[in-house]
Write a protein that holds these residues in place. Structure first.
Motif, PDB file in Angstrom:
ATOM      1  N   SER A 161       0.836  -1.200   0.000  1.00 30.76           N
ATOM      2  CA  SER A 161       0.000   0.000   0.000  1.00 30.76           C
ATOM      3  C   SER A 161       0.872   1.252   0.000  1.00 30.76           C
ATOM      4  CB  SER A 161      -0.923   0.010   1.218  1.00 30.76           C
ATOM      5  OG  SER A 161      -1.839  -1.060   1.186  1.00 30.76           O
ATOM      6  N   LEU A 162       1.864   1.274   0.868  1.00 29.45           N
ATOM      7  CA  LEU A 162       2.739   2.442   0.959  1.00 29.45           C
ATOM      8  C   LEU A 162       3.538   2.628  -0.328  1.00 29.45           C
ATOM      9  CD1 LEU A 162       4.067   2.135   4.625  1.00 29.45           C
ATOM     10  CD2 LEU A 162       2.145   3.472   3.771  1.00 29.45           C
ATOM     11  N   ASP A 163       3.948   1.521  -0.931  1.00 30.30           N
ATOM     12  CA  ASP A 163       4.711   1.613  -2.178  1.00 30.30           C
ATOM     13  C   ASP A 163       3.860   2.194  -3.305  1.00 30.30           C
ATOM     14  OD1 ASP A 163       7.030   0.835  -4.000  1.00 30.30           O
ATOM     15  OD2 ASP A 163       5.410  -0.327  -4.894  1.00 30.30           O
ATOM     16  N   GLU A 164       2.618   1.721  -3.429  1.00 32.31           N
ATOM     17  CA  GLU A 164       1.731   2.246  -4.474  1.00 32.31           C
ATOM     18  C   GLU A 164       1.483   3.740  -4.273  1.00 32.31           C
ATOM     19  OE1 GLU A 164       0.620   0.806  -7.136  1.00 32.31           O
ATOM     20  OE2 GLU A 164       0.912  -1.330  -6.760  1.00 32.31           O
ATOM     21  N   ILE A 165       1.218   4.125  -3.036  1.00 28.45           N
ATOM     22  CA  ILE A 165       0.919   5.528  -2.764  1.00 28.45           C
ATOM     23  C   ILE A 165       2.164   6.399  -2.966  1.00 28.45           C
ATOM     24  CG2 ILE A 165       0.244   7.160  -0.944  1.00 28.45           C
ATOM     25  CD1 ILE A 165      -1.590   4.942   0.153  1.00 28.45           C
ATOM     26  N   ARG A 166       3.306   5.893  -2.563  1.00 30.75           N
ATOM     27  CA  ARG A 166       4.549   6.655  -2.727  1.00 30.75           C
ATOM     28  C   ARG A 166       4.810   6.940  -4.199  1.00 30.75           C
ATOM     29  NH1 ARG A 166       7.344   3.390  -0.256  1.00 30.75           N
ATOM     30  NH2 ARG A 166       7.146   4.373   1.783  1.00 30.75           N
ATOM     31  N   PHE A 167       4.663   5.930  -5.040  1.00 36.59           N
ATOM     32  CA  PHE A 167       4.943   6.115  -6.461  1.00 36.59           C
ATOM     33  C   PHE A 167       3.868   6.963  -7.141  1.00 36.59           C
ATOM     34  CE2 PHE A 167       4.563   4.966 -10.926  1.00 36.59           C
ATOM     35  CZ  PHE A 167       5.863   5.170 -11.361  1.00 36.59           C
ATOM     36  N   TRP A 168       2.599   6.561  -6.987  1.00 34.54           N
ATOM     37  CA  TRP A 168       1.544   7.182  -7.785  1.00 34.54           C
ATOM     38  C   TRP A 168       1.125   8.561  -7.284  1.00 34.54           C
ATOM     39  CZ3 TRP A 168       0.796   5.797 -12.480  1.00 34.54           C
ATOM     40  CH2 TRP A 168       1.062   4.480 -12.875  1.00 34.54           C
ATOM     41  N   SER A 193      -9.015  10.815  -3.294  1.00 33.90           N
ATOM     42  CA  SER A 193      -8.232  11.838  -3.997  1.00 33.90           C
ATOM     43  C   SER A 193      -7.934  11.402  -5.429  1.00 33.90           C
ATOM     44  CB  SER A 193      -6.925  12.100  -3.250  1.00 33.90           C
ATOM     45  OG  SER A 193      -7.175  12.605  -1.958  1.00 33.90           O
ATOM     46  N   ALA A 194      -7.636  10.111  -5.608  1.00 35.53           N
ATOM     47  CA  ALA A 194      -7.352   9.599  -6.953  1.00 35.53           C
ATOM     48  C   ALA A 194      -8.596   9.669  -7.836  1.00 35.53           C
ATOM     49  CB  ALA A 194      -6.828   8.162  -6.868  1.00 35.53           C
ATOM     50  N   VAL A 195      -9.749   9.316  -7.276  1.00 38.25           N
ATOM     51  CA  VAL A 195     -11.004   9.391  -8.032  1.00 38.25           C
ATOM     52  C   VAL A 195     -11.319  10.839  -8.389  1.00 38.25           C
ATOM     53  CG1 VAL A 195     -13.504   9.062  -7.877  1.00 38.25           C
ATOM     54  CG2 VAL A 195     -11.964   7.259  -7.099  1.00 38.25           C
ATOM     55  N   SER A 196     -11.040  11.734  -7.461  1.00 34.78           N
ATOM     56  CA  SER A 196     -11.329  13.153  -7.688  1.00 34.78           C
ATOM     57  C   SER A 196     -10.459  13.727  -8.810  1.00 34.78           C
ATOM     58  CB  SER A 196     -11.107  13.936  -6.392  1.00 34.78           C
ATOM     59  OG  SER A 196     -11.422  15.302  -6.571  1.00 34.78           O
ATOM     60  N   ILE A 197      -9.165  13.411  -8.803  1.00 35.37           N
ATOM     61  CA  ILE A 197      -8.305  13.944  -9.864  1.00 35.37           C
ATOM     62  C   ILE A 197      -8.628  13.272 -11.196  1.00 35.37           C
ATOM     63  CG2 ILE A 197      -6.315  12.382  -9.586  1.00 35.37           C
ATOM     64  CD1 ILE A 197      -4.521  14.843 -10.070  1.00 35.37           C
ATOM     65  N   TRP A 198      -9.083  12.004 -11.146  1.00 41.46           N
ATOM     66  CA  TRP A 198      -9.535  11.345 -12.379  1.00 41.46           C
ATOM     67  C   TRP A 198     -10.703  12.127 -12.979  1.00 41.46           C
ATOM     68  CZ3 TRP A 198     -14.431   9.384 -13.388  1.00 41.46           C
ATOM     69  CH2 TRP A 198     -14.571   8.704 -14.598  1.00 41.46           C
ATOM     70  N   ARG A 221      -6.207   7.639 -17.350  1.00 43.82           N
ATOM     71  CA  ARG A 221      -6.115   6.175 -17.211  1.00 43.82           C
ATOM     72  C   ARG A 221      -5.201   5.795 -16.047  1.00 43.82           C
ATOM     73  NH1 ARG A 221      -3.487   4.768 -21.943  1.00 43.82           N
ATOM     74  NH2 ARG A 221      -4.051   6.554 -23.215  1.00 43.82           N
ATOM     75  N   GLU A 222      -4.146   6.569 -15.850  1.00 41.74           N
ATOM     76  CA  GLU A 222      -3.242   6.287 -14.740  1.00 41.74           C
ATOM     77  C   GLU A 222      -3.902   6.579 -13.392  1.00 41.74           C
ATOM     78  OE1 GLU A 222       1.066   6.767 -16.945  1.00 41.74           O
ATOM     79  OE2 GLU A 222       0.480   8.284 -15.491  1.00 41.74           O
ATOM     80  N   ALA A 223      -4.724   7.628 -13.338  1.00 40.41           N
ATOM     81  CA  ALA A 223      -5.455   7.911 -12.099  1.00 40.41           C
ATOM     82  C   ALA A 223      -6.435   6.791 -11.785  1.00 40.41           C
ATOM     83  CB  ALA A 223      -6.186   9.246 -12.221  1.00 40.41           C
ATOM     84  N   ALA A 224      -7.106   6.280 -12.820  1.00 37.26           N
ATOM     85  CA  ALA A 224      -8.048   5.175 -12.631  1.00 37.26           C
ATOM     86  C   ALA A 224      -7.317   3.923 -12.158  1.00 37.26           C
ATOM     87  CB  ALA A 224      -8.803   4.897 -13.928  1.00 37.26           C
ATOM     88  N   TYR A 225      -6.153   3.675 -12.737  1.00 39.35           N
ATOM     89  CA  TYR A 225      -5.336   2.521 -12.335  1.00 39.35           C
ATOM     90  C   TYR A 225      -4.953   2.636 -10.854  1.00 39.35           C
ATOM     91  CZ  TYR A 225      -1.179  -0.476 -11.970  1.00 39.35           C
ATOM     92  OH  TYR A 225      -0.261  -1.422 -11.571  1.00 39.35           O
ATOM     93  N   PHE A 226      -4.497   3.821 -10.453  1.00 38.89           N
ATOM     94  CA  PHE A 226      -4.099   4.064  -9.062  1.00 38.89           C
ATOM     95  C   PHE A 226      -5.268   3.814  -8.109  1.00 38.89           C
ATOM     96  CE2 PHE A 226      -2.684   7.667  -5.969  1.00 38.89           C
ATOM     97  CZ  PHE A 226      -2.204   6.733  -5.064  1.00 38.89           C
ATOM     98  N   LEU A 267      -5.655   0.732  -5.127  1.00 37.98           N
ATOM     99  CA  LEU A 267      -5.951   0.954  -3.713  1.00 37.98           C
ATOM    100  C   LEU A 267      -7.205   0.190  -3.294  1.00 37.98           C
ATOM    101  CD1 LEU A 267      -5.206   4.785  -3.520  1.00 37.98           C
ATOM    102  CD2 LEU A 267      -3.806   2.928  -2.585  1.00 37.98           C
ATOM    103  N   LYS A 268      -8.193   0.178  -4.167  1.00 36.26           N
ATOM    104  CA  LYS A 268      -9.424  -0.547  -3.877  1.00 36.26           C
ATOM    105  C   LYS A 268      -9.146  -2.046  -3.755  1.00 36.26           C
ATOM    106  CE  LYS A 268     -14.134  -1.206  -5.659  1.00 36.26           C
ATOM    107  NZ  LYS A 268     -15.056  -0.937  -6.785  1.00 36.26           N
TER     108      LYS A 268
END
Length: 263
Positions: free
Chosen positions: A9-16, A78-83, A112-117, A121-122
Motif C-alpha cells: 500500500s505504501l509503495d503504491e501511494i509513494r509512487f503514484w 483523492s485519486a477518483v477526484s483527480i480522475w 487512465r493512470e489515475a483510474a489505475y491508481f 488501492l481498492k
C-alpha cells in the motif's frame, strides 16, 4: 501477509501520488492564462497530493494495517477526484472549449493512470487477487499502452529538426503498439496455468522492449537537462516518463518471480 499489505500500500501511494502531483503540474502548464479556474483546480491537486506525501512519511511497514486501510481509502478518494478533473478537462479540450498545449491523448493517458491508481488501492483494501495469468496480461496491456503513448508524446514534443530522435521515438511507438495488440490477443485466449512457457516468453519479450525504451528515455532526459537537444519537453516530464518505465520493469520482475515460485 499483514506487513505485505502495508508495504504494498505504501509503495503504491509513494509512487503514484508523486505521479498524480506531476500530472496536475503538467496540466497547469498547458493551459492559457484565460483558464485561471482550471489552473487553480490543478494547483488544488498539487496541494492534495503533497499533503498525501507528507502523511505518507509518517508511516512505515510496522504501521497498524487498519491505519493503512483508512489511509488507502482517503487516497482513493483523492485519486477518483483527480480522475474526474482530468476527464472534465478532456471533454473541454475535445469540444474545443479550452485550447490547451496538452494533447487530448495525453489527458486521456493521465486519466487512465489515475483510474489505475484508484483501482489498485481498492483491490488492496478488499484483499482481492486476480488469477495470476490474467493479472500478468492485463497489467502488461495497461503498461504497454502507457509506453506506446510516451513514445508518441516524445516524438511530437521534440523539435522537428531532431530528426534522428524523432525517428527513434516513432519506431518505439510502432513497436509498443504491436506489443499492445499482441497482449490483447493473448488476453482473449485466456491462458491457464499450463501456459506458463507462453507467459514467460511474453514477459521476456516485453522486458527487452521496455529496457530499450527506458534507456532511450534516460538518454533523452540527460540531454534535455543539459540543454543539448531542442524540444518542448519539460525536464520533469522526461524524468516522469523514465520513472514509469522503471516501474513497469519492476512489475515484470515481480510477475516473473511469482511464475518461477509458482505462487
Amino acid at each position: 501477509m499483514v506487513n505485505k499489505f502495508v508495504s504494498q500500500s505504501l509503495d503504491e501511494i509513494r509512487f503514484w501520488s508523486r505521479i498524480m502531483k506531476e500530472h496536475a503540474l503538467f496540466l497547469s502548464l498547458g493551459f492559457s492564462y484565460n483558464d485561471s479556474k482550471l489552473i487553480q483546480e490543478a494547483q488544488h491537486y498539487i496541494d492534495v497530493f503533497e499533503k498525501v506525501e507528507e502523511q505518507l512519511s509518517r508511516y512505515s511497514s510496522n504501521t497498524d494495517p487498519q491505519v493503512i486501510r483508512n489511509f488507502n481509502s482517503q487516497v482513493y478518494q483523492s485519486a477518483v477526484s483527480i480522475w474526474a478533473y482530468k476527464r472534465k478537462v478532456l471533454g473541454l479540450v475535445l469540444r474545443c472549449e479550452v485550447r490547451s498545449n496538452n494533447y487530448p491523448l495525453l489527458v486521456d493517458h493521465i486519466s487512465r493512470e489515475a483510474a489505475y491508481f484508484a483501482n489498485r488501492l481498492k483491490e488492496l483494501n478488499e484483499g482481492r487477487l486476480k488469477p495470476l495469468p490474467e493479472a500478468i496480461i492485463k497489467e502488461n496491456v495497461f503498461f504497454l499502452k502507457i509506453m506506446a503513448d510516451h513514445a508518441k508524446f516524445i516524438g511530437h514534443l521534440l523539435d522537428p529538426s531532431e530528426r534522428k530522435l524523432v525517428a527513434q521515438a516513432r519506431e518505439f511507438s510502432h513497436d509498443f503498439d504491436q506489443l499492445v495488440f499482441q497482449a490483447i490477443d493473448l488476453d482473449s485466449m485466456r491462458p491457464q496455468s499450463e501456459t506458463k512457457p507462453i507467459l514467460d516468453q511474453f514477459l521476456d519479450q516485453n522486458r527487452v522492449s521496455v529496457v530499450s525504451l527506458r534507456d532511450f528515455k534516460k538518454t533523452a532526459r540527460e540531454l534535455i537537462e543539459a540543454c543539448k537537444i531542442k524540444s518542448n519537453i519539460h525536464p520533469l516530464l522526461a524524468d516522469h516518463t523514465f520513472r514509469e518505465a522503471e516501474r513497469f520493469l519492476a512489475i515484470i520482475d515481480m510477475f516473473e518471480d511469482k511464475l518461477q515460485s509458482g505462487v
